[in-house]
Motif scaffolding. Structure first.
Motif, PDB file in Angstrom:
ATOM      1  N   ASP A  79      11.103  11.585  -9.856  1.00 50.74           N
ATOM      2  CA  ASP A  79      11.492  10.849  -8.651  1.00 50.74           C
ATOM      3  C   ASP A  79      11.479   9.346  -8.923  1.00 50.74           C
ATOM      4  O   ASP A  79      12.371   8.617  -8.487  1.00 50.74           O
ATOM      5  CB  ASP A  79      10.544  11.156  -7.486  1.00 50.74           C
ATOM      6  N   PHE A  80      10.462   8.903  -9.654  1.00 50.10           N
ATOM      7  CA  PHE A  80      10.355   7.480  -9.997  1.00 50.10           C
ATOM      8  C   PHE A  80      11.578   7.055 -10.800  1.00 50.10           C
ATOM      9  O   PHE A  80      12.200   6.043 -10.510  1.00 50.10           O
ATOM     10  CB  PHE A  80       9.074   7.232 -10.799  1.00 50.10           C
ATOM     11  N   ALA A  89       0.833  -1.209   0.000  1.00 53.19           N
ATOM     12  CA  ALA A  89       0.000   0.000   0.000  1.00 53.19           C
ATOM     13  C   ALA A  89       0.868   1.260   0.000  1.00 53.19           C
ATOM     14  O   ALA A  89       0.585   2.216  -0.736  1.00 53.19           O
ATOM     15  CB  ALA A  89      -0.935  -0.003   1.205  1.00 53.19           C
ATOM     16  N   ASN A  90       1.917   1.281   0.798  1.00 49.65           N
ATOM     17  CA  ASN A  90       2.825   2.430   0.830  1.00 49.65           C
ATOM     18  C   ASN A  90       3.506   2.639  -0.519  1.00 49.65           C
ATOM     19  O   ASN A  90       3.622   3.765  -1.006  1.00 49.65           O
ATOM     20  CB  ASN A  90       3.877   2.273   1.923  1.00 49.65           C
ATOM     21  N   MET A  91       3.977   1.551  -1.118  1.00 47.92           N
ATOM     22  CA  MET A  91       4.651   1.649  -2.401  1.00 47.92           C
ATOM     23  C   MET A  91       3.692   2.155  -3.479  1.00 47.92           C
ATOM     24  O   MET A  91       4.048   3.023  -4.289  1.00 47.92           O
ATOM     25  CB  MET A  91       5.226   0.291  -2.802  1.00 47.92           C
ATOM     26  N   ASN A 147       0.073   5.179  -7.767  1.00 40.64           N
ATOM     27  CA  ASN A 147      -1.289   5.702  -7.821  1.00 40.64           C
ATOM     28  C   ASN A 147      -1.313   7.001  -8.622  1.00 40.64           C
ATOM     29  O   ASN A 147      -0.297   7.696  -8.720  1.00 40.64           O
ATOM     30  CB  ASN A 147      -1.836   5.924  -6.411  1.00 40.64           C
ATOM     31  N   PRO A 148      -2.492   7.360  -9.173  1.00 44.87           N
ATOM     32  CA  PRO A 148      -2.571   8.590  -9.985  1.00 44.87           C
ATOM     33  C   PRO A 148      -2.061   9.842  -9.264  1.00 44.87           C
ATOM     34  O   PRO A 148      -1.408  10.679  -9.878  1.00 44.87           O
ATOM     35  CB  PRO A 148      -4.061   8.704 -10.298  1.00 44.87           C
ATOM     36  N   ASN A 149      -2.342   9.988  -7.995  1.00 45.78           N
ATOM     37  CA  ASN A 149      -1.860  11.142  -7.226  1.00 45.78           C
ATOM     38  C   ASN A 149      -0.743  10.719  -6.291  1.00 45.78           C
ATOM     39  O   ASN A 149      -0.756  11.025  -5.100  1.00 45.78           O
ATOM     40  CB  ASN A 149      -3.005  11.775  -6.427  1.00 45.78           C
ATOM     41  N   SER A 150       0.253  10.026  -6.847  1.00 43.93           N
ATOM     42  CA  SER A 150       1.324   9.483  -6.012  1.00 43.93           C
ATOM     43  C   SER A 150       2.159  10.604  -5.386  1.00 43.93           C
ATOM     44  O   SER A 150       2.205  11.728  -5.869  1.00 43.93           O
ATOM     45  CB  SER A 150       2.210   8.546  -6.824  1.00 43.93           C
ATOM     46  N   VAL A 151       2.816  10.249  -4.312  1.00 43.90           N
ATOM     47  CA  VAL A 151       3.642  11.195  -3.563  1.00 43.90           C
ATOM     48  C   VAL A 151       4.805  11.691  -4.421  1.00 43.90           C
ATOM     49  O   VAL A 151       5.117  12.875  -4.449  1.00 43.90           O
ATOM     50  CB  VAL A 151       4.176  10.542  -2.265  1.00 43.90           C
TER      51      VAL A 151
END
Length: 146
Positions: A21-22, A4-6, A12-16
């Motif tokens: 960064d990815f 879930a954290n990953m 996710n569409p609104n990822s941190v």
């Protein structure tokens, strides 16, 4: 919870984290990761999420591919991955081996072939010169590059 954290951080569409960064974290673009994930998931049942012996969901395909890529990209030891991602060392090593075998199976013909003629060699030399590595084929250590 690790899954879930990953997902929240990277997928996710609104990822941190951003696409940049990815790319910094995984050393590949998100679209390449998604292609690899899709392909290995389709070909090798190991990358499908299953129930473990305690009837809990095991590691997700995202976790398994992430582990393999992190180990490859950073030459990470399996026990360091264990601390970060909660995957046992033996499972990390199994995942890496499965990933390697699957990638070779999937992409060998397209990407993992040796240059077999002068045309292939000329293409490699031209590509290397374009990227700033003139005479790359003749040098194993690149010491002449400035």
């Amino acid at each position: 919870m690790t899954h879930a954290n990953m997902m929240n951080n990277y997928f996710n569409p609104n990822s941190v984290y951003t696409k940049e960064d990815f790319r910094h974290c995984f050393r590949i673009g998100r679209h390449v990761f998604e292609r690899l994930l899709h392909d290995v998931h389709q070909v090798n049942p190991y990358f499908r999420q299953k129930l473990d012996r305690a009837d809990r969901l095991g590691f997700s395909p995202h976790q398994k591919v992430t582990i393999a890529l992190r180990m490859i990209a950073y030459a990470s030891l399996a026990d360091s991955i264990d601390d970060t991602y909660g995957m046992p060392e033996s499972t990390c090593l199994d995942t890496l081996a499965e990933f390697r075998d699957t990638i070779v199976q999937l992409y060998k013909e397209e990407y993992l072939c040796e240059p077999n003629d002068q045309e292939d060699l000329d293409w490699l030399i031209c590509k290397a010169e374009y990227r700033g590595f003139p005479s790359m084929i003749g040098s194993l250590d690149y010491m002449h590059w400035q």
